[in-house]
Design a protein around this motif. Structure first.
Motif, mmCIF file in Angstrom:
data_model
loop_
_atom_site.group_PDB
_atom_site.id
_atom_site.type_symbol
_atom_site.label_atom_id
_atom_site.label_comp_id
_atom_site.label_asym_id
_atom_site.label_seq_id
_atom_site.Cartn_x
_atom_site.Cartn_y
_atom_site.Cartn_z
ATOM 1 N N GLY A 61 0.813 -1.211 0.000
ATOM 2 C CA GLY A 61 0.000 0.000 0.000
ATOM 3 C C GLY A 61 0.845 1.260 0.000
ATOM 4 O O GLY A 61 0.553 2.224 -0.724
ATOM 5 N N ILE A 62 1.915 1.271 0.794
ATOM 6 C CA ILE A 62 2.815 2.437 0.817
ATOM 7 C C ILE A 62 3.493 2.603 -0.551
ATOM 8 O O ILE A 62 3.562 3.704 -1.092
ATOM 9 N N GLY A 63 3.973 1.498 -1.103
ATOM 10 C CA GLY A 63 4.614 1.563 -2.423
ATOM 11 C C GLY A 63 3.655 2.012 -3.501
ATOM 12 O O GLY A 63 4.013 2.780 -4.401
ATOM 13 N N GLY A 67 4.101 5.290 -5.669
ATOM 14 C CA GLY A 67 4.138 5.101 -7.124
ATOM 15 C C GLY A 67 3.015 5.843 -7.827
ATOM 16 O O GLY A 67 3.206 6.404 -8.904
ATOM 17 N N ASP A 68 1.844 5.875 -7.210
ATOM 18 C CA ASP A 68 0.718 6.581 -7.810
ATOM 19 C C ASP A 68 0.945 8.088 -7.804
ATOM 20 O O ASP A 68 0.510 8.788 -8.721
ATOM 21 N N ARG A 73 -0.347 6.374 -13.900
ATOM 22 C CA ARG A 73 -0.933 5.498 -14.921
ATOM 23 C C ARG A 73 -0.314 4.107 -14.979
ATOM 24 O O ARG A 73 -0.596 3.350 -15.897
ATOM 25 N N PHE A 74 0.515 3.774 -14.035
ATOM 26 C CA PHE A 74 1.096 2.430 -14.024
ATOM 27 C C PHE A 74 0.049 1.407 -13.614
ATOM 28 O O PHE A 74 -0.846 1.686 -12.814
ATOM 29 N N TRP A 77 0.301 -4.299 -11.231
ATOM 30 C CA TRP A 77 1.293 -5.372 -11.186
ATOM 31 C C TRP A 77 2.709 -4.812 -11.215
ATOM 32 O O TRP A 77 3.643 -5.456 -10.750
ATOM 33 N N LEU A 78 2.909 -3.597 -11.725
ATOM 34 C CA LEU A 78 4.254 -3.006 -11.742
ATOM 35 C C LEU A 78 4.749 -2.653 -10.344
ATOM 36 O O LEU A 78 5.949 -2.533 -10.126
ATOM 37 N N TYR A 79 3.832 -2.484 -9.405
ATOM 38 C CA TYR A 79 4.242 -2.144 -8.043
ATOM 39 C C TYR A 79 4.847 -3.338 -7.311
ATOM 40 O O TYR A 79 5.329 -3.198 -6.206
ATOM 41 N N TRP A 80 4.798 -4.499 -7.942
ATOM 42 C CA TRP A 80 5.451 -5.657 -7.337
ATOM 43 C C TRP A 80 6.970 -5.496 -7.307
ATOM 44 O O TRP A 80 7.632 -6.015 -6.412
ATOM 45 N N ILE A 81 7.519 -4.765 -8.243
ATOM 46 C CA ILE A 81 8.980 -4.593 -8.288
ATOM 47 C C ILE A 81 9.477 -3.840 -7.048
ATOM 48 O O ILE A 81 10.353 -4.350 -6.340
#
Length: 113
Positions: A61-63, A67-68, A73-74, A77-81
């Motif tokens: 959630g923090i990531g 990231g948002d 617009r990501f 699933w990209l936040y998994w990195i």
């Protein structure tokens, strides 16, 4: 400069633990598995979410919030990195602390003999 030089304690020439020992420590591997597996199971199928996934859910959630704010617009699933990178960082930190504590405990026990 060797790989273990960054682990030398300030004011000493002694390396408390090696990088290889920290990375392969049971504490490091166990922490990583505890952070990733419950969250991944819940991410794949929501019925598999368990309370063990709460710390990972907070990290994700923090990531996601950061990231948002940076690039809205990501896909999710990209936040998994960054999530996996943060899990590795936390796991290595805990593994370092565990190995450092084990090393100190070994030194203390040998001094008693």
């Amino acid at each position: 400069m060797s790989d273990d030089d960054w682990l030398v304690l300030p004011g000493t020439d002694r390396t408390p633990v090696s990088i290889g020992r920290v990375v392969t420590s049971p504490a490091t591997i166990g922490t990583f598995v505890l952070l990733v597996v419950p969250f991944a199971l819940g991410w794949l199928k929501s019925a598999l979410f368990s309370p063990l996934a709460l710390p990972s859910y907070v990290l994700y959630g923090i990531g996601t919030a950061i990231g948002d704010a940076i690039a809205p617009r990501f896909d999710f699933w990209l936040y998994w990195i960054p999530f996996l990178a943060s899990c590795v960082g936390i796991s290595v930190t805990i593994g370092f602390g565990y190995e450092w504590w084990r090393e100190r405990a070994d030194d203390d026990s040998s001094e008693r003999l």
